[in-house]
Enzyme design. Structure first.
Site, PDB file in Angstrom:
ATOM      1  N   VAL A  87       0.847  -1.193   0.000  1.00  0.00           N
ATOM      2  CA  VAL A  87       0.000   0.000   0.000  1.00  0.00           C
ATOM      3  C   VAL A  87       0.883   1.243   0.000  1.00  0.00           C
ATOM      4  O   VAL A  87       1.720   1.431   0.877  1.00  0.00           O
ATOM      5  CB  VAL A  87      -0.959   0.008   1.215  1.00  0.00           C
ATOM      6  N   GLU A  88       0.687   2.086  -0.991  1.00  0.00           N
ATOM      7  CA  GLU A  88       1.454   3.320  -1.124  1.00  0.00           C
ATOM      8  C   GLU A  88       0.741   4.249  -2.101  1.00  0.00           C
ATOM      9  O   GLU A  88      -0.164   3.843  -2.810  1.00  0.00           O
ATOM     10  CB  GLU A  88       2.873   3.011  -1.619  1.00  0.00           C
TER      11      GLU A  88
END
Length: 350
Positions: A237-238
């Site tokens: 997740v980014e």
């Protein structure tokens, strides 16, 4: 009058039956499937070869009840056991309608075959990498950690996994999927060859914020084998500025979508996922969240304790410019937080 009315009634019934069959179950059994979603993930450059497509139910529920297409790779799906014949029992009441079949399984996303586990402890190789842009971490240098590894995707090309292992790749996180429609073209090859080289490996999914969490979990499940010897799956997740999805969701919505994805993945693989993230995304969404999950943190200029205060971590990505025999170009370098003995104990407990 009666003799002319009956044929007319029969013609009308046949016409109605023909109309209703155009969109009923008969049409589905003939092989007419819904068109795949046109939505694509642009977090990576589209590969030169066609990317496998699949239609996935757009739901965030824990169970998927819609029919699944064939796996993007692997053997044909086993014959369905969704129903079995029903035999009337002595307790059945006269006149009560009895179905000819009864459900015995819930429809679930198709899973590849389970691979046999590797027995015994594998040898841990010492650090043998180089770095195109070395960083002086001082007394907290990652080189002082006992167990190192890599993460790879199609961009590393054709990897010599046996050589890479002897240079210090004791584990590898391998890119599997993006969003709900992208499969890394090298995943199947990397997944197989890494295990053949004796490397502990896990698969990771790049999360796409413009797609439902349930849909993405289904896509990951279809493409990543359920191997009891594998490391836990990873959710990456980014914020990605190169993605076609430009929205930035609220923290509450981000956490909600992650929870749906992770719970579905854990239910399927029997292992709690690891969360990979970068400093900016962590500051916006993850500080203080998911205390019961292991974290894999990117920190390429300072120790994680400086970048992510008060956050416990299991893996540290300390370089994006690693160099090694067995790989052309650069490769991400990572380290396990703990001694060699702690590594063996953690792997044995998976």
């Amino acid at each position: 009058m009666r003799s002319t009315a009956i044929p007319a009634i029969l013609v009308a019934c046949l016409a109605l039956a023909g109309c209703s069959s155009a969109s009923g179950p008969e049409n589905l059994s003939a092989g007419v499937a819904p068109k795949p979603s046109k939505e694509i993930t642009a977090s990576v450059t589209p590969p030169p070869a066609p990317v496998p497509q699949a239609t996935v139910a757009a739901i965030d529920a824990a169970d998927a009840t819609t029919p699944q297409v064939s796996l993007a790779w692997e053997a044909p799906l086993p014959e369905s056991r969704a129903f079995s014949a029903v035999t009337p029992s002595a307790t059945s009441q006269p006149g009560m309608p009895i179905p000819s079949e009864r459900p015995v399984e819930f429809a679930m996303a198709a899973a590849p075959a389970i691979e046999p586990p590797t027995r015994g402890r594998s040898r841990v190789y010492g650090y043998g990498f180089r770095d195109a842009k070395p960083i002086n971490f001082g007394k907290v240098s990652p080189r002082k950690l006992a167990v190192h590894g890599v993460d790879v995707s199609r961009w590393q090309g054709d990897i010599d996994w046996e050589t890479l292992r002897t240079r210090g790749a004791n584990f590898a996180f391998i890119k599997a999927t993006d969003g709900g429609d992208h499969l890394d073209p090298m995943f199947k090859t990397n997944w197989r060859r890494a295990k053949e080289a004796g490397i502990k490996r896990g698969a990771y999914h790049f999360f796409y914020w413009c797609r439902t969490a349930g849909e993405q979990a289904d896509w990951f499940i279809r493409n990543v084998p359920r191997d009891p010897d594998a490391l836990p799956p990873v959710i990456d997740v980014e914020w990605n500025g190169e993605s076609s999805c430009k929205v930035k969701l609220s923290r509450a919505r981000v956490l909600e979508k992650m929870q749906v994805f992770m719970e579905k993945i854990e239910q399927h693989y029997g292992k709690r996922p690891i969360i990979y993230t970068a400093p900016d995304f962590y500051a916006d969404n993850l500080e203080g969240a998911f205390q019961n999950y292991h974290f894999w943190l990117r920190a390429v200029a300072e120790h994680p304790s400086k970048v992510y205060p008060n956050r416990k971590w299991l893996f540290w990505q300390y370089s994006g410019s690693g160099l090694s025999h067995g790989v052309e170009g650069r490769i991400d370098l990572n380290a396990f937080r703990g001694s060699e003995e702690e590594w063996h104990r953690w792997v044995a407990g998976l």
